[in-house]
Design a protein around this motif. Sequence first.
Motif, PDB file in Angstrom:
ATOM      1  N   LEU A   1       0.894  -1.213   0.121  1.00  0.00           N
ATOM      2  CA  LEU A   1      -0.095  -0.029  -0.230  1.00  0.00           C
ATOM      3  C   LEU A   1       0.803   1.350   0.090  1.00  0.00           C
ATOM      4  O   LEU A   1       0.440   2.056  -0.763  1.00  0.00           O
ATOM      5  CB  LEU A   1      -0.839  -0.056   1.084  1.00  0.00           C
ATOM      6  N   ASN A   2       1.775   1.225   0.997  1.00  0.00           N
ATOM      7  CA  ASN A   2       2.752   2.646   1.101  1.00  0.00           C
ATOM      8  C   ASN A   2       3.546   2.611  -0.179  1.00  0.00           C
ATOM      9  O   ASN A   2       3.860   3.670  -0.915  1.00  0.00           O
ATOM     10  CB  ASN A   2       3.676   2.222   2.353  1.00  0.00           C
ATOM     11  N   GLU A   3       4.096   1.729  -0.645  1.00  0.00           N
ATOM     12  CA  GLU A   3       5.107   1.606  -1.715  1.00  0.00           C
ATOM     13  C   GLU A   3       4.312   2.035  -2.880  1.00  0.00           C
ATOM     14  O   GLU A   3       4.939   2.756  -3.969  1.00  0.00           O
ATOM     15  CB  GLU A   3       5.894   0.467  -2.123  1.00  0.00           C
ATOM     16  N   THR A   4       3.145   1.534  -3.184  1.00  0.00           N
ATOM     17  CA  THR A   4       2.277   1.948  -4.617  1.00  0.00           C
ATOM     18  C   THR A   4       1.550   3.234  -4.584  1.00  0.00           C
ATOM     19  O   THR A   4       1.649   3.855  -5.389  1.00  0.00           O
ATOM     20  CB  THR A   4       1.357   0.654  -4.915  1.00  0.00           C
ATOM     21  N   PHE A   5       0.896   3.450  -3.623  1.00  0.00           N
ATOM     22  CA  PHE A   5      -0.088   4.631  -3.507  1.00  0.00           C
ATOM     23  C   PHE A   5       0.615   5.505  -2.152  1.00  0.00           C
ATOM     24  O   PHE A   5      -0.124   6.539  -2.023  1.00  0.00           O
ATOM     25  CB  PHE A   5      -1.399   4.029  -2.843  1.00  0.00           C
ATOM     26  N   GLY A   6       1.946   5.538  -2.100  1.00  0.00           N
ATOM     27  CA  GLY A   6       2.638   6.516  -1.137  1.00  0.00           C
ATOM     28  C   GLY A   6       2.316   7.974  -1.424  1.00  0.00           C
ATOM     29  O   GLY A   6       2.545   8.981  -0.583  1.00  0.00           O
ATOM     30  N   ASN A   7       2.234   8.431  -2.741  1.00  0.00           N
ATOM     31  CA  ASN A   7       2.184   9.492  -3.076  1.00  0.00           C
ATOM     32  C   ASN A   7       0.834  10.278  -3.006  1.00  0.00           C
ATOM     33  O   ASN A   7       0.924  11.595  -2.959  1.00  0.00           O
ATOM     34  CB  ASN A   7       2.589   9.738  -4.683  1.00  0.00           C
ATOM     35  N   LEU A   8       0.083   9.532  -2.643  1.00  0.00           N
ATOM     36  CA  LEU A   8      -1.238  10.036  -2.545  1.00  0.00           C
ATOM     37  C   LEU A   8      -1.465  10.683  -1.087  1.00  0.00           C
ATOM     38  O   LEU A   8      -0.964  10.333  -0.065  1.00  0.00           O
ATOM     39  CB  LEU A   8      -2.507   9.007  -2.420  1.00  0.00           C
ATOM     40  N   ASP A   9      -2.153  11.862  -1.149  1.00  0.00           N
ATOM     41  CA  ASP A   9      -2.333  12.616   0.279  1.00  0.00           C
ATOM     42  C   ASP A   9      -3.102  11.955   1.267  1.00  0.00           C
ATOM     43  O   ASP A   9      -2.845  11.973   2.444  1.00  0.00           O
ATOM     44  CB  ASP A   9      -2.674  13.669   0.228  1.00  0.00           C
ATOM     45  N   VAL A  10      -4.039  10.896   0.938  1.00  0.00           N
ATOM     46  CA  VAL A  10      -4.737  10.182   1.697  1.00  0.00           C
ATOM     47  C   VAL A  10      -4.138   9.085   2.489  1.00  0.00           C
ATOM     48  O   VAL A  10      -4.570   8.612   3.451  1.00  0.00           O
ATOM     49  CB  VAL A  10      -6.038   9.834   0.916  1.00  0.00           C
ATOM     50  N   VAL A  11      -2.982   8.505   1.855  1.00  0.00           N
ATOM     51  CA  VAL A  11      -2.132   7.613   2.258  1.00  0.00           C
ATOM     52  C   VAL A  11      -1.333   8.007   3.413  1.00  0.00           C
ATOM     53  O   VAL A  11      -0.176   8.431   3.085  1.00  0.00           O
ATOM     54  CB  VAL A  11      -1.630   6.879   1.295  1.00  0.00           C
ATOM     55  N   THR A  12      -1.922   8.244   4.615  1.00  0.00           N
ATOM     56  CA  THR A  12      -0.896   8.673   5.691  1.00  0.00           C
ATOM     57  C   THR A  12      -0.864   7.370   6.648  1.00  0.00           C
ATOM     58  O   THR A  12      -1.320   6.359   6.419  1.00  0.00           O
ATOM     59  CB  THR A  12      -1.927   9.615   6.372  1.00  0.00           C
ATOM     60  N   PRO A  13      -0.017   7.668   7.721  1.00  0.00           N
ATOM     61  CA  PRO A  13       0.313   6.449   8.668  1.00  0.00           C
ATOM     62  C   PRO A  13      -0.995   6.016   9.394  1.00  0.00           C
ATOM     63  O   PRO A  13      -1.324   4.884   9.626  1.00  0.00           O
ATOM     64  CB  PRO A  13       1.390   7.052   9.695  1.00  0.00           C
ATOM     65  N   ALA A  14      -2.050   7.102   9.564  1.00  0.00           N
ATOM     66  CA  ALA A  14      -3.201   6.464  10.209  1.00  0.00           C
ATOM     67  C   ALA A  14      -4.271   5.669   9.129  1.00  0.00           C
ATOM     68  O   ALA A  14      -4.468   4.636   9.601  1.00  0.00           O
ATOM     69  CB  ALA A  14      -3.903   7.829  10.569  1.00  0.00           C
ATOM     70  N   PHE A  15      -4.143   6.106   7.744  1.00  0.00           N
ATOM     71  CA  PHE A  15      -4.610   5.310   6.801  1.00  0.00           C
ATOM     72  C   PHE A  15      -4.117   3.911   6.818  1.00  0.00           C
ATOM     73  O   PHE A  15      -4.756   2.976   6.710  1.00  0.00           O
ATOM     74  CB  PHE A  15      -4.408   6.072   5.455  1.00  0.00           C
ATOM     75  N   SER A  16      -2.720   3.818   7.006  1.00  0.00           N
ATOM     76  CA  SER A  16      -2.016   2.431   6.795  1.00  0.00           C
ATOM     77  C   SER A  16      -2.428   1.487   7.927  1.00  0.00           C
ATOM     78  O   SER A  16      -2.740   0.393   7.754  1.00  0.00           O
ATOM     79  CB  SER A  16      -0.439   2.585   6.785  1.00  0.00           C
ATOM     80  N   THR A  17      -2.487   2.114   9.098  1.00  0.00           N
ATOM     81  CA  THR A  17      -2.943   1.346  10.136  1.00  0.00           C
ATOM     82  C   THR A  17      -4.376   0.977  10.024  1.00  0.00           C
ATOM     83  O   THR A  17      -4.800  -0.308  10.378  1.00  0.00           O
ATOM     84  CB  THR A  17      -2.763   2.289  11.587  1.00  0.00           C
ATOM     85  N   ALA A  18      -5.039   1.642   9.572  1.00  0.00           N
ATOM     86  CA  ALA A  18      -6.489   1.554   9.186  1.00  0.00           C
ATOM     87  C   ALA A  18      -6.672   0.536   8.324  1.00  0.00           C
ATOM     88  O   ALA A  18      -7.557  -0.669   8.410  1.00  0.00           O
ATOM     89  CB  ALA A  18      -7.513   2.509   8.992  1.00  0.00           C
ATOM     90  N   PHE A  19      -5.917   0.195   7.447  1.00  0.00           N
ATOM     91  CA  PHE A  19      -5.685  -0.704   6.307  1.00  0.00           C
ATOM     92  C   PHE A  19      -5.398  -2.137   6.965  1.00  0.00           C
ATOM     93  O   PHE A  19      -6.130  -3.222   6.635  1.00  0.00           O
ATOM     94  CB  PHE A  19      -4.992  -0.310   5.138  1.00  0.00           C
ATOM     95  N   VAL A  20      -4.616  -2.001   7.986  1.00  0.00           N
ATOM     96  CA  VAL A  20      -4.213  -3.426   8.749  1.00  0.00           C
ATOM     97  C   VAL A  20      -5.323  -3.836   9.512  1.00  0.00           C
ATOM     98  O   VAL A  20      -5.592  -4.883   9.461  1.00  0.00           O
ATOM     99  CB  VAL A  20      -2.917  -3.085   9.605  1.00  0.00           C
ATOM    100  N   VAL A  21      -5.798  -3.095  10.146  1.00  0.00           N
ATOM    101  CA  VAL A  21      -7.232  -2.985  10.903  1.00  0.00           C
ATOM    102  C   VAL A  21      -8.232  -3.655  10.070  1.00  0.00           C
ATOM    103  O   VAL A  21      -9.030  -4.569  10.520  1.00  0.00           O
ATOM    104  CB  VAL A  21      -7.801  -2.136  11.770  1.00  0.00           C
ATOM    105  N   GLY A  22      -8.321  -3.096   8.879  1.00  0.00           N
ATOM    106  CA  GLY A  22      -9.634  -3.597   7.999  1.00  0.00           C
ATOM    107  C   GLY A  22      -9.363  -4.956   7.473  1.00  0.00           C
ATOM    108  O   GLY A  22     -10.243  -5.825   7.303  1.00  0.00           O
ATOM    109  N   MET A  23      -8.082  -5.387   7.272  1.00  0.00           N
ATOM    110  CA  MET A  23      -7.757  -6.785   6.854  1.00  0.00           C
ATOM    111  C   MET A  23      -8.025  -7.665   8.134  1.00  0.00           C
ATOM    112  O   MET A  23      -8.708  -8.767   7.570  1.00  0.00           O
ATOM    113  CB  MET A  23      -6.058  -6.943   6.455  1.00  0.00           C
ATOM    114  N   SER A  24      -7.804  -7.421   8.991  1.00  0.00           N
ATOM    115  CA  SER A  24      -8.237  -8.332  10.182  1.00  0.00           C
ATOM    116  C   SER A  24      -9.630  -8.294  10.375  1.00  0.00           C
ATOM    117  O   SER A  24     -10.256  -9.450  10.677  1.00  0.00           O
ATOM    118  CB  SER A  24      -7.653  -7.644  11.738  1.00  0.00           C
TER     119      SER A  24
END
Length: 346
Positions: A219-242
């Motif tokens: 997620l970070n390496e592919t879409f890291g240039n987008l403003d929406v991809v913040t550390p909080a978004f990445s954490t939410a993504f992990v929780v979403g997978m769970s």
Amino acid sequence: LVWGLANGWAYVPPVATLLKWFPDRKGFAAGICVLGYGGAAMIAAPLFTKLVAQFRRLPEYLGPEHSVNLVNDGGKLFAEYGGNLREVVVATSKDIIQTGFDGIADAGVYVVGTGATGVTEAFACLGLGYGISTAACAMVFKLPEAGYTPPSTVKDTAVDVIKSEEKEVEDRLQHNGITSHNVCTDVATRTPQFGLMYAAFGLAATGAYGFLSCGKLMLNETFGNLDVVTPAFSTAFVVGMSAANLTGRIGFTTLSDLLAQKVGGDPFYGRKLTYSLMFGLSAPAYLAITYSVHQGVGSDSVLPLVIFTGSVFTIVSSFGGAAATRPAIVGDVFGLNNVAPLSARQ
């Protein structure tokens, strides 16, 4: 190796035990039993983060690079510390951020072998807690008595009990999805059905575990240039997978029982339809991920990110359902007596 042994010891026995208590609802029983296996990340991840923060210690800081007299010996850096030359490293601001010490450490020279990440201590605490709770739960495990029939298959009236001839009981059990046959482990493992299950579960787990372990990095390496991809978004993504894993484990297993009831109580047919749905959803999801990654690199559009996120959640959810429904379909095909060894061998 240790994880594999622990998984076999702690995962299979409670599922196999619970299936014998609920032979008419094997899918739901397996799903509710392993529910925490898929959703534990929502609880364990924050807990692990707090434990790491509690136990980690900064290494000894000698000062900014320009203020320390460094000696290069064979490609290694040394500096005087405590009256002796000690190996040191020079950490940049980026290094500090990557190690998780951002805000509490400064860029400069640090002594090698001092400080602690806190990971070892965190794993020790979690392992001790898991070990105690698992042992305590195992103490109350018990199998149903021989000839046990779940309440849902037994009439309450005395007249029906009197009329329960052997043939009638067998018909009622069959109608309620209770498997009456049993195949020994050695014979079952040599059947084509066992081999096909092994291959299907293995392929489903391989791809899904890849996303569970590297999804955040992708997620970070592919879409890291987008403003929406913040550390909080990445954490939410992990929780979403769970959450997707958890939802698949309880949703697909329950669906398999419901489908079995819809087709006259044939549990295997309901389980087969459910697996067709899970594996059918996974194939286009993998293709969609490939498309989203190619389209997302360097793009300012959020559409590839939406496709990537939805596809990953679909795959993880299907994997959770496949893993949770596995003991149930093993019980349907080979009987409940050997669910534990057969599930462990898969």
